[in-house]
Design an enzyme around this catalytic site. Sequence first.
Site, PDB file in Angstrom:
ATOM      1  N   ASP A 263       0.847  -1.192   0.000  1.00 25.48           N
ATOM      2  CA  ASP A 263       0.000   0.000   0.000  1.00 25.48           C
ATOM      3  C   ASP A 263       0.886   1.247   0.000  1.00 25.48           C
ATOM      4  O   ASP A 263       1.859   1.330   0.754  1.00 25.48           O
ATOM      5  CB  ASP A 263      -0.906   0.005   1.227  1.00 25.48           C
ATOM      6  N   ILE A 264       0.545   2.212  -0.859  1.00 27.52           N
ATOM      7  CA  ILE A 264       1.305   3.461  -0.915  1.00 27.52           C
ATOM      8  C   ILE A 264       0.924   4.324   0.284  1.00 27.52           C
ATOM      9  O   ILE A 264      -0.251   4.600   0.511  1.00 27.52           O
ATOM     10  CB  ILE A 264       1.014   4.215  -2.225  1.00 27.52           C
TER      11      ILE A 264
ATOM     12  N   ASN B  16      -2.793  13.134  -3.522  1.00 26.27           N
ATOM     13  CA  ASN B  16      -3.867  13.568  -4.423  1.00 26.27           C
ATOM     14  C   ASN B  16      -4.369  14.959  -4.064  1.00 26.27           C
ATOM     15  O   ASN B  16      -4.600  15.800  -4.944  1.00 26.27           O
ATOM     16  CB  ASN B  16      -5.026  12.578  -4.377  1.00 26.27           C
TER      17      ASN B  16
ATOM     18  N   ASP C 255      -1.983   9.637 -10.203  1.00 24.83           N
ATOM     19  CA  ASP C 255      -1.914   8.603 -11.225  1.00 24.83           C
ATOM     20  C   ASP C 255      -0.466   8.325 -11.626  1.00 24.83           C
ATOM     21  O   ASP C 255      -0.082   7.177 -11.861  1.00 24.83           O
ATOM     22  CB  ASP C 255      -2.718   9.029 -12.463  1.00 24.83           C
TER      23      ASP C 255
ATOM     24  N   GLU D  15      -4.822   2.370  -4.126  1.00 24.79           N
ATOM     25  CA  GLU D  15      -3.361   2.438  -4.069  1.00 24.79           C
ATOM     26  C   GLU D  15      -2.752   1.163  -3.502  1.00 24.79           C
ATOM     27  O   GLU D  15      -1.615   1.154  -3.043  1.00 24.79           O
ATOM     28  CB  GLU D  15      -2.922   3.649  -3.231  1.00 24.79           C
TER      29      GLU D  15
END
Length: 226
Positions: free
Chosen positions: A74-75, A82, A91, A117
């Site tokens: 997971d980021i 964002n 993106d 993500e």
Amino acid sequence: SEAPVRLRETGVPAERRLARAFNAASGAFVQVEARASHDRLTGVANRESILGTLVAEVERAVRHSKPLSVAFIDIDRFKPINDSYGHNTGDVVLRQVASTIANHIRMTDHFGRYGGEEFMLILPETMPEDAVTLAEQLRSLVMQQPFSVAGRHSLKVTISIGVAGGRGQELRSDALVEHADSAMYAAKSLGRNRTYLFREVDEEASVMRAPISPERRAAATAIGQW
């Protein structure tokens, strides 16, 4: 085959026309199949495809009594990225993280976007402890790499990874997904940018350690959002 099958366009005119028609249909079929099984944004396997691969790998590991591990990636702090830089930048980060990981896994591993993500990495014939070592290499690689966004600007990105696995008859695809997901949330609740290995409760241990419950995971998520 990932590449379309092509016939030599030779022979009499009717044979050449048939070969051209076959080649066009073969190429179109490969393109449709690729769109159905790959994530449009990142180019890696999509959720349905990676879950199908997991089921197949679990069946193979059970049949041959082989080890298998799964990692959820997971980021970290993706929502602030964002919010601060815009969804186009988000993106770009998704594509670059996916590309970095996909280009540095083994030929036998499988990698795909699970959702948002979050990514899934399937590691055939790999014990959980060895999977942690591989996951740490990927985590360090992402952490050290500057991600180019918004022209000349660069952004530092980190990932949190949860690992689960086992061998042979003890493996179940739904349990692997649940345990790796829980381990990933544990890694995030412990400060992010780390790898956490899921372990079952040891009834004979002098100090009891339990896996992260859904309630604790929700609480950890709320703390992280706060």
